[in-house]
Design a protein around this motif. Structure first.
Motif, PDB file in Angstrom:
ATOM      1  N   PHE A  58       0.842  -1.191   0.000  1.00 39.57           N
ATOM      2  CA  PHE A  58       0.000   0.000   0.000  1.00 39.57           C
ATOM      3  C   PHE A  58       0.875   1.238   0.000  1.00 39.57           C
ATOM      4  N   CYS A  59       0.306   2.352  -0.445  1.00 38.17           N
ATOM      5  CA  CYS A  59       0.955   3.653  -0.278  1.00 38.17           C
ATOM      6  C   CYS A  59      -0.076   4.626   0.274  1.00 38.17           C
ATOM      7  N   PHE A  60       0.404   5.526   1.118  1.00 38.44           N
ATOM      8  CA  PHE A  60      -0.466   6.437   1.879  1.00 38.44           C
ATOM      9  C   PHE A  60       0.079   7.848   1.762  1.00 38.44           C
ATOM     10  N   GLY A  61      -0.816   8.812   1.537  1.00 33.78           N
ATOM     11  CA  GLY A  61      -0.397  10.199   1.486  1.00 33.78           C
ATOM     12  C   GLY A  61      -1.550  11.141   1.742  1.00 33.78           C
ATOM     13  N   PHE A  62      -1.228  12.428   1.775  1.00 34.22           N
ATOM     14  CA  PHE A  62      -2.226  13.435   2.138  1.00 34.22           C
ATOM     15  C   PHE A  62      -1.904  14.748   1.427  1.00 34.22           C
ATOM     16  N   HIS A 120       1.631  14.923  -0.379  1.00 29.92           N
ATOM     17  CA  HIS A 120       2.815  14.301   0.224  1.00 29.92           C
ATOM     18  C   HIS A 120       2.571  12.809   0.425  1.00 29.92           C
ATOM     19  N   SER A 121       3.427  11.999  -0.168  1.00 27.45           N
ATOM     20  CA  SER A 121       3.334  10.543  -0.050  1.00 27.45           C
ATOM     21  C   SER A 121       4.190  10.103   1.122  1.00 27.45           C
ATOM     22  N   ASP A 122       3.550   9.650   2.190  1.00 30.80           N
ATOM     23  CA  ASP A 122       4.263   9.425   3.446  1.00 30.80           C
ATOM     24  C   ASP A 122       4.748   7.990   3.619  1.00 30.80           C
ATOM     25  N   LEU A 123       3.989   7.025   3.144  1.00 30.00           N
ATOM     26  CA  LEU A 123       4.353   5.624   3.330  1.00 30.00           C
ATOM     27  C   LEU A 123       4.161   4.843   2.036  1.00 30.00           C
ATOM     28  N   LEU A 124       5.074   3.923   1.779  1.00 34.94           N
ATOM     29  CA  LEU A 124       4.909   2.910   0.732  1.00 34.94           C
ATOM     30  C   LEU A 124       5.491   1.624   1.276  1.00 34.94           C
ATOM     31  N   ALA A 125       4.710   0.571   1.290  1.00 38.56           N
ATOM     32  CA  ALA A 125       5.159  -0.699   1.865  1.00 38.56           C
ATOM     33  C   ALA A 125       4.744  -1.844   0.960  1.00 38.56           C
ATOM     34  N   VAL A 126       5.640  -2.809   0.816  1.00 35.35           N
ATOM     35  CA  VAL A 126       5.347  -4.048   0.090  1.00 35.35           C
ATOM     36  C   VAL A 126       5.842  -5.208   0.942  1.00 35.35           C
ATOM     37  N   LEU A 139       2.191   0.817  -7.492  1.00 35.10           N
ATOM     38  CA  LEU A 139       1.471   1.641  -6.518  1.00 35.10           C
ATOM     39  C   LEU A 139       1.770   3.127  -6.721  1.00 35.10           C
ATOM     40  N   LYS A 140       3.040   3.466  -6.981  1.00 34.05           N
ATOM     41  CA  LYS A 140       3.383   4.868  -7.183  1.00 34.05           C
ATOM     42  C   LYS A 140       2.710   5.421  -8.430  1.00 34.05           C
ATOM     43  N   LEU A 141       2.685   4.651  -9.500  1.00 33.67           N
ATOM     44  CA  LEU A 141       2.053   5.135 -10.721  1.00 33.67           C
ATOM     45  C   LEU A 141       0.536   5.223 -10.579  1.00 33.67           C
ATOM     46  N   ALA A 142      -0.050   4.322  -9.788  1.00 36.44           N
ATOM     47  CA  ALA A 142      -1.476   4.443  -9.501  1.00 36.44           C
ATOM     48  C   ALA A 142      -1.744   5.671  -8.640  1.00 36.44           C
ATOM     49  N   GLN A 143      -0.828   5.973  -7.744  1.00 37.69           N
ATOM     50  CA  GLN A 143      -0.955   7.191  -6.939  1.00 37.69           C
ATOM     51  C   GLN A 143      -0.894   8.421  -7.839  1.00 37.69           C
ATOM     52  N   ARG A 235       1.026  -1.192 -16.245  1.00 41.70           N
ATOM     53  CA  ARG A 235       1.435  -2.581 -16.375  1.00 41.70           C
ATOM     54  C   ARG A 235       2.915  -2.701 -16.074  1.00 41.70           C
ATOM     55  N   GLY A 236       3.291  -3.778 -15.430  1.00 43.88           N
ATOM     56  CA  GLY A 236       4.695  -4.138 -15.280  1.00 43.88           C
ATOM     57  C   GLY A 236       5.555  -3.123 -14.572  1.00 43.88           C
ATOM     58  N   ALA A 237       5.020  -2.460 -13.557  1.00 41.09           N
ATOM     59  CA  ALA A 237       5.825  -1.477 -12.844  1.00 41.09           C
ATOM     60  C   ALA A 237       6.602  -2.125 -11.717  1.00 41.09           C
ATOM     61  N   GLY A 238       7.514  -1.366 -11.115  1.00 37.81           N
ATOM     62  CA  GLY A 238       8.415  -1.915 -10.105  1.00 37.81           C
ATOM     63  C   GLY A 238       7.908  -1.739  -8.695  1.00 37.81           C
TER      64      GLY A 238
END
Length: 364
Positions: A58-62, A120-126, A139-143, A235-238
């Motif tokens: 997930f990624c979380f921001g505000f 501001h993107s505060d968290l990204l976790a996998v 997740l970043k590109l979806a954000q 598609r096919g992102a990192g």
């Protein structure tokens, strides 16, 4: 199997994100589920990645405001609008402000300065066992997709510049740039990834509509549609285990877009810092300030997190060394443009160092 990327909305989903934080950072949750839910109410976003019905990232921001800053050279021209056409549906979290246009710049009467909106993107976790599968970059590109649909054109986040893999994802793969280095951004952190080091951070600026970022999104399979910059799921992102609050942790690699490859040019970049081989591990011994060159290089350990285990003094030496070098370069007008990994970075046969390339103008 490709993960499903969609916003998290329910309390159960947000609780799963909180549980994943514990797995990734090895400590209490950084942002509790209840806080995420409150942030959603005022325009935040929690984007999740699902495999077989299980949350694996997930990624979380505000949203917020910052003092208006000039766009970095090379990023000041937005990508041309794509042809008019029906935009694909874009998921948005509940709450007021859903689908609203970009907020105009605003003057802060208390300080007499102009401000601009920012996300501001505060968290990204996998989940650790699923890294190097493309989940973090998806997740970043979806954000980015979500932010553009809200009329937001700038996302920021922080990371530890000693983490080479994160530098590669943030700068080279995603197209972010860095103009600020902040000492002890989070003071000191006591999780497994950060314990024992001052929490210095580089601040990434991601200009979502710049040609630099749009090219990288296209290389990941994103097809943009409509004048608002809306795009379908990439598609096919990192993937990654980023912690904006503590730097990203271990994003994955994947195939490099052709636009990222510049081996000849980067081989000629003058390197500012001097290192010595300490039993196969690079150790800093000195550096020189930039002298007006169009581009300069700064080397960092390829596997800082692994190599600093049991070497606390080595880790601190690198923190203070890189702090001095990057602060001098950024103060001289350079920006962190890209990170070049050694052969095999992320593949088990990494070389000793990665290379940051700093330039006066962002590259395409």
């Amino acid at each position: 199997m490709e993960p499903e990327i969609r916003p998290l909305e329910s309390h159960d989903e947000l609780s799963q994100a909180e549980a994943l934080e514990r797995v990734v950072w090895g400590g209490p949750p950084i942002v509790p589920a209840a806080t995420m839910r409150a942030v959603l109410e005022v325009g935040g976003c929690v984007m999740g990645a699902w495999l077989d019905g299980e949350l694996v990232g997930f990624c979380f921001g505000f949203p917020g405001w910052r003092r208006r800053q000039p766009v970095p050279p090379g990023l000041d021209e937005p990508a041309p609008d794509p042809p008019l056409g029906p935009a694909p549906p874009v998921p948005t979290p509940p709450g007021p402000g859903e689908g609203t246009p970009a907020r105009p710049a605003s003057a802060d009467p208390a300080k007499g300065e102009e401000r601009e909106p920012v996300f501001h993107s505060d968290l990204l976790a996998v989940r650790p066992d699923l890294r190097d599968r493309g989940i973090g970059r998806r997740l970043k590109l979806a954000q980015r997709q979500w932010a553009l649909a809200q009329g937001i054109h700038l996302i920021t986040w922080t990371y530890d510049p000693l983490q080479a893999r994160n530098g590669y994802l943030n700068l080279t793969r995603l197209g972010g740039v860095v103009r600020r280095y902040v000492r002890e951004f989070y003071g000191t952190l006591d999780d497994e990834l950060n314990r024992g080091l001052p929490a210095d951070r580089a601040v990434v600026e991601w200009y979502l509509r710049s040609p630099r970022v749009s090219r990288r999104a296209a290389a990941a399979g994103v097809v943009e549609a409509g004048r608002r910059g809306v795009e379908p799921a990439p598609r096919g992102a990192g993937g990654a285990g980023e912690r904006g609050r503590g730097g990203e942790a271990a994003p994955d690699q994947g195939a490099r877009p052709a636009a990222e490859a510049r081996p000849g040019a980067d081989a000629e970049v003058p390197v500012l810092n001097r290192l010595r081989d300490a039993d196969g591990i690079p150790e800093p011994v000195g550096w020189r300030p930039p002298q007006g060159e169009p581009a300069v290089g700064v080397r960092i350990p390829a596997q800082f997190a692994a190599w600093r285990q049991g070497r606390p003094h080595w880790g601190l030496a690198w923190r203070y060394h890189l702090r001095e070098v990057l602060e001098a370069c950024l103060a001289a007008g350079y920006l962190m443009d890209r990170c070049i990994p050694p052969t095999g970075l992320g593949g088990g046969s990494a070389g000793p160092t990665a290379l940051y390339v700093l330039t006066r103008r962002a590259s395409p």
